[in-house]
Design a protein around this motif. Structure first.
Motif, PDB file in Angstrom:
ATOM      1  N   LYS B  48     -32.376  81.746  20.029  1.00  0.00           N
ATOM      2  CA  LYS B  48     -32.868  81.357  21.359  1.00  0.00           C
ATOM      3  C   LYS B  48     -31.889  80.443  22.074  1.00  0.00           C
ATOM      4  O   LYS B  48     -31.325  79.527  21.464  1.00  0.00           O
ATOM      5  CB  LYS B  48     -34.204  80.622  21.220  1.00  0.00           C
ATOM      6  CG  LYS B  48     -35.380  81.574  21.124  1.00  0.00           C
ATOM      7  CD  LYS B  48     -36.697  80.811  21.102  1.00  0.00           C
ATOM      8  CE  LYS B  48     -37.802  81.749  20.660  1.00  0.00           C
ATOM      9  NZ  LYS B  48     -38.785  81.064  19.817  1.00  0.00           N
ATOM     10  N   VAL B  49     -31.672  80.735  23.346  1.00  0.00           N
ATOM     11  CA  VAL B  49     -30.843  79.867  24.186  1.00  0.00           C
ATOM     12  C   VAL B  49     -31.624  79.588  25.467  1.00  0.00           C
ATOM     13  O   VAL B  49     -32.609  80.271  25.771  1.00  0.00           O
ATOM     14  CB  VAL B  49     -29.489  80.530  24.537  1.00  0.00           C
ATOM     15  CG1 VAL B  49     -28.634  80.698  23.299  1.00  0.00           C
ATOM     16  CG2 VAL B  49     -29.698  81.876  25.226  1.00  0.00           C
ATOM     17  N   GLY B  56     -35.018  76.212  36.886  1.00  0.00           N
ATOM     18  CA  GLY B  56     -34.803  75.395  35.681  1.00  0.00           C
ATOM     19  C   GLY B  56     -34.402  76.295  34.529  1.00  0.00           C
ATOM     20  O   GLY B  56     -33.845  77.375  34.738  1.00  0.00           O
ATOM     21  N   PHE B  57     -34.706  75.844  33.329  1.00  0.00           N
ATOM     22  CA  PHE B  57     -34.298  76.634  32.173  1.00  0.00           C
ATOM     23  C   PHE B  57     -35.351  77.643  31.747  1.00  0.00           C
ATOM     24  O   PHE B  57     -36.540  77.384  31.811  1.00  0.00           O
ATOM     25  CB  PHE B  57     -33.970  75.703  31.007  1.00  0.00           C
ATOM     26  CG  PHE B  57     -32.614  75.079  31.144  1.00  0.00           C
ATOM     27  CD1 PHE B  57     -31.478  75.838  30.884  1.00  0.00           C
ATOM     28  CD2 PHE B  57     -32.459  73.763  31.547  1.00  0.00           C
ATOM     29  CE1 PHE B  57     -30.216  75.280  30.997  1.00  0.00           C
ATOM     30  CE2 PHE B  57     -31.202  73.196  31.668  1.00  0.00           C
ATOM     31  CZ  PHE B  57     -30.076  73.952  31.392  1.00  0.00           C
ATOM     32  N   ASP B  70     -23.506  85.447  37.227  1.00  0.00           N
ATOM     33  CA  ASP B  70     -23.002  84.196  36.659  1.00  0.00           C
ATOM     34  C   ASP B  70     -24.144  83.398  36.047  1.00  0.00           C
ATOM     35  O   ASP B  70     -25.239  83.351  36.609  1.00  0.00           O
ATOM     36  CB  ASP B  70     -22.312  83.359  37.742  1.00  0.00           C
ATOM     37  CG  ASP B  70     -21.013  83.998  38.210  1.00  0.00           C
ATOM     38  OD1 ASP B  70     -20.671  85.079  37.651  1.00  0.00           O
ATOM     39  OD2 ASP B  70     -20.358  83.435  39.094  1.00  0.00           O
ATOM     40  N   LEU B  71     -23.877  82.790  34.919  1.00  0.00           N
ATOM     41  CA  LEU B  71     -24.946  82.101  34.193  1.00  0.00           C
ATOM     42  C   LEU B  71     -24.492  80.751  33.672  1.00  0.00           C
ATOM     43  O   LEU B  71     -23.305  80.555  33.386  1.00  0.00           O
ATOM     44  CB  LEU B  71     -25.344  82.904  32.946  1.00  0.00           C
ATOM     45  CG  LEU B  71     -26.110  84.203  33.065  1.00  0.00           C
ATOM     46  CD1 LEU B  71     -26.318  84.762  31.669  1.00  0.00           C
ATOM     47  CD2 LEU B  71     -27.441  83.956  33.745  1.00  0.00           C
ATOM     48  N   ILE B  72     -25.454  79.885  33.492  1.00  0.00           N
ATOM     49  CA  ILE B  72     -25.203  78.684  32.692  1.00  0.00           C
ATOM     50  C   ILE B  72     -26.149  78.768  31.499  1.00  0.00           C
ATOM     51  O   ILE B  72     -27.350  78.986  31.657  1.00  0.00           O
ATOM     52  CB  ILE B  72     -25.467  77.396  33.502  1.00  0.00           C
ATOM     53  CG1 ILE B  72     -24.454  77.320  34.653  1.00  0.00           C
ATOM     54  CG2 ILE B  72     -25.333  76.169  32.593  1.00  0.00           C
ATOM     55  CD1 ILE B  72     -24.725  76.187  35.609  1.00  0.00           C
ATOM     56  N   VAL B  73     -25.584  78.675  30.315  1.00  0.00           N
ATOM     57  CA  VAL B  73     -26.373  78.852  29.094  1.00  0.00           C
ATOM     58  C   VAL B  73     -26.312  77.575  28.285  1.00  0.00           C
ATOM     59  O   VAL B  73     -25.227  77.026  28.066  1.00  0.00           O
ATOM     60  CB  VAL B  73     -25.797  80.002  28.237  1.00  0.00           C
ATOM     61  CG1 VAL B  73     -26.629  80.192  26.978  1.00  0.00           C
ATOM     62  CG2 VAL B  73     -25.728  81.290  29.027  1.00  0.00           C
TER      63      VAL B  73
END
Lengths: 211, 585
Positions: B48-49, B56-57, B70-73
């Protein structure tokens, strides 16, 4: 003196053996007798090998000593005087480049009185056929160390038959050969050491084994 | 092709990835250290990430999540790694076994949540279903309140079991030698070794070496017979191992197999006959994963067999496994690995370049084809020293039953020192012995069946004397000559000298007991290397264990096998003359 020569061959003293042989010949010794002494000495070496007392390096060294003495002696003998008991065409079969076994057998066969025509290593069947046509030997000797040589042995036996060259007996030799491989290849005899090989060659020609 | 920027937090690593690829693929490609316990098939939910979007997340599985923009993980920090030790060469691996189990409590299906059983198990983009598992799946789910345990091997779901069986997960690693088969039963849940079993290879009745086995395999039914012998013996060993520990053979889900190329072929019932004619090519060098029931190995019906890759016709998976154990793929300095079994396989090199060859050394160092020889087991004389006293030690401190390879090497070395054996390898007759210490033992020179021999002990377990014969010494000479010549040819091809070697790792049962001085004295290993030699035990067996416990190690073995180049000694012009030189002491 002949005893000293005999002992230095059996004792692997290469320098002494050659020195004594030279002295013997210079003093007017009989070259034929010298050859006989060398042959007896080689028989003794062969026996010691069979008992495990001598090993590959001794066989090779004695072969070299024998060759050295032969080189001194043969020029002194007229061709008619050089008695040979048979002619062998000898080679390591195709796909195998090992020649230790072949060379040791050659030395012992020569010491026993055979004329040996060595056609080298990795010898294809056509080359065996050619050599047999040219030299008309009593025996064809095929050597191989590794199992890769087993099929080429069979092919060579077949090629000789196809060429109608059935006069010579065929013996195969090497660490890997046995009765089964003899049957498979169609050879007449097999040996896994030089002394046994030479004995069998004599038997194949109907010669006594005592000489 | 569109690329997307993926920013990985908290380390703030930016990677640029292809459209519609999974996070898992990209993590692997960019070497981002992140674990996929189930191999990335959607089952374990452990990858899980958190993915940041406008709200939000949001949680996602890295193995399933495809990058479309584009993503921020954010990846969670994990500290739950634990290490295990493998005996032999001590080495840490992170437990990530070739077979894994995950207990799951799935939500019941409802009219609102009416997804099919398979997607309930693996999610929408999970692994493809297998018919075998599907055929029993619906009842298994419903009979146990949707509590099941999923078994994963080779990135597929091989079985679904009722309830929670995750505590029972065994594997067994095999090293199939020409002479000896060794098996190591491991608990894949904890990484512990449960027990070891070993036995002589029953194929021995068809010949002591690989060549005679291959010759037998060529005969009618020969291959079937040899294959049956090995499978039957392995099943017996499995049974013995699990019984000892109170388990059942169906608790085993993964088996690793490391063997030389001939053993590999016979195990798989693949005809090995082309290995003995030029150019000696094996049928396959690639690694294999097969179903256990496909070749009648009696473990769980869902079990998988992982077969090590080969390098060439005479350098096989056992050498790959030994090289893995020795970590020769990480060596900065020149390393020589010698695996002494029935053949002597050599690997020389550094992480930059690796060469290997095989020498037909014969089984003398395993105590086989030696008059009173035996393998290094209880009752075997493992060390001998000769000075003013004649001393020897016996494994297990019992009455001696025979002499092990290490004892044979010690004895020959000591007999050379006191000149009872000369440099040509001849055992001297009592009257020829001149050395003052040697003379003390002249009464030990005896004749056995007309062959000169040296008596070691009369008081033995069997009542028969233990001795070494002239013929035995000749076997030792051939064996050590072949290995020593192999080392020299390998060094020459590599472009190095013996003294350039930084360490010599000696694998094989014999390596466990070796005396470095003796090994150099008899010329098995160049004497300039004395002090640099280390016995690493059954490295092939350890490699098979490491791989069973760690998928990473298994994959590393596969990479390693492709990196090692092979030199054919039987066609090498230098081999024969060097061999002749090395036969003497």
């Amino acid at each position: 003196m002949t005893e000293k020569i005999f002992n230095s061959i059996v004792g692997m003293e290469e320098e002494n053996a050659l020195k004594f042989a030279k002295e013997y010949l210079n003093d007017g010794g009989d070259p034929q007798k010298l050859l006989d002494v060398c042959r007896e000495a080689m028989d003794e070496v062969g026996e010691k090998f069979e008992k495990g007392e001598y090993f590959l390096s001794e066989l090779l060294l004695s072969g070299e000593i024998f060759k050295g003495i032969m080189d001194l002696t043969l020029p002194l003998l007229k061709e008619s005087e050089v008695e040979t008991i048979g002619k062998i065409v000898l080679g390591t079969v195709q796909d195998d480049i090992h020649d230790i076994g072949k060379n040791i057998f050659k030395a012992f066969a020569e010491a026993a009185g055979f004329e040996v025509i060595d056609i080298g290593v990795d010898v294809p069947e056509e080359k065996f056929v050619e050599a047999v046509k040219e030299h008309n030997p009593d025996i064809v000797g095929m050597s191989c160390l590794i199992t890769a040589g087993i099929n080429p042995m069979k092919r060579t036996v077949e090629a000789l038959k196809e060429a109608g060259l059935t006069g010579a007996k065929i013996i195969i030799g090497g660490g890997r050969v046995d009765e089964e491989i003899k049957e498979f290849s169609g050879a007449d005899a097999w040996a896994d050491d030089a002394a046994r090989g030479v004995r069998l060659c004599k038997e194949l020609l109907g010669l006594g084994v005592e000489g | 092709m569109t690329k997307h920027k993926v920013t990985i937090m908290p380390d703030n690593i930016e990677i640029f990835v292809e459209d519609n690829t999974t996070l898992k693929d990209n993590f692997t490609e960019y070497g981002i250290n992140f674990e996929f316990p189930c191999g990335g098939i959607g089952v374990c939910k452990r990858c899980k990430v958190n993915i940041m979007n406008d709200d939000g997340f949001e949680e996602a599985l890295a193995c399933q999540c495809k990058v479309k923009n584009d993503l921020i993980v954010e990846i969670p920090r994990r500290e739950d790694k634990h290490s295990i030790l493998a005996s032999g060469l001590e080495r840490d691996v992170t437990l990530d076994p070739l077979a894994k189990k995950f207990h799951m409590q799935l939500p019941y299906p409802t009219l609102k949540d009416n997804a099919d059983d398979w997607s309930r198990l693996v999610g929408k983009n999970g692994v493809a279903p297998s018919l075998k598992v599907l055929q029993t799946l619906p009842d298994k789910l419903r009979e146990n309140d949707f509590k099941v345990t999923v078994v994963i091997a080779d990135n597929e779901i091989v079985s679904v079991e009722k309830g929670d069986t995750s505590h029972t997960l065994l594997g067994i690693a095999f090293d199939i030698g020409t002479t000896t088969i060794a098996g190591y039963l491991l608990n894949l849940k904890t990484g512990e070794e449960i027990t070891q079993v070993s036995t002589l290879n029953p194929q021995i009745k068809y010949g002591a070496d690989v060549i005679s086995r291959i010759n037998y395999a060529k005969t009618s039914q020969g291959l079937d017979r040899l294959h049956w012998e090995i499978i039957n013996e392995i099943n017996k060993l499995i049974e013995k191992a699990v019984k000892q520990a109170g388990y059942s053979s169906s608790d085993i889900y993964a088996v690793t197999i490391a063997g030389n190329t001939t053993m590999h072929h016979l195990f798989l019932k693949i005809q090995p006959k082309y290995l003995v004619s030029t150019p000696y090519v094996p049928v396959v060098t690639e690694p294999l994963v097969i179903d256990a029931n496909e070749i009648n190995i009696s473990i769980s019906s869902a079990g998988k067999i992982f077969v090590f890759p080969n390098i060439a016709g005479f350098v096989g998976g056992d050498t790959v496994a030994a090289a893995l154990t020795a970590e020769i793929d990480k060596a900065d300095k020149l390393t020589l690995l010698i695996d002494i079994g029935t053949n002597g396989e050599l690997v020389l090199g550094t992480k930059e370049k690796l060469l290997s060859c095989s020498t037909a050394a014969g089984p003398a160092f395993e105590g086989v084809e030696i008059s009173c020889g035996m393998r290094g087991a209880t009752g075997a004389i493992d060390h001998i020293s000769i000075s003013n006293e004649f001393n020897y030690s016996v494994i297990g401190n019992s009455l001696p039953r025979g002499i092990a390879g290490s004892g044979i090497v010690d004895l020959v070395a000591e007999l050379l020192k006191v000149r009872i054996i000369n440099e040509n390898g001849r055992i001297l007759r009592p009257e020829e012995i001149k050395h003052p210490i040697g003379r003390k033992y002249k009464d030990r020179i005896i004749e056995v069946n007309g062959i000169l021999s040296f008596l070691i002990e009369e008081k033995t377990a069997s009542g028969q004397p233990i001795y070494i014969s002239q013929k035995d010494v000749r076997e030792v000479q051939l064996a050590k000559g072949a290995i020593a010549a192999g080392i020299e040819v390998l060094l020459k091809t590599y472009g190095a000298k013996a003294e350039d070697i930084d360490q010599v790792l000696l694998a094989g049962a014999f390596g466990n007991y070796l005396n470095e001085g003796s090994v150099c004295k008899i010329g098995l290993i160049p004497s300039v290397l004395e002090g640099k030699i280390r016995g690493i035990g059954n490295a092939a067996g350890v490699g098979a264990k490491l791989s069973l416990l760690s998928e990473k190690e298994y994959n590393r073995a596969i990479t390693l096998s492709k990196k090692i180049n092979y030199i054919e000694l039987s066609a090498h012009p230098d081999f024969q003359p060097v061999f002749l030189k090395k036969i003497n002491f």
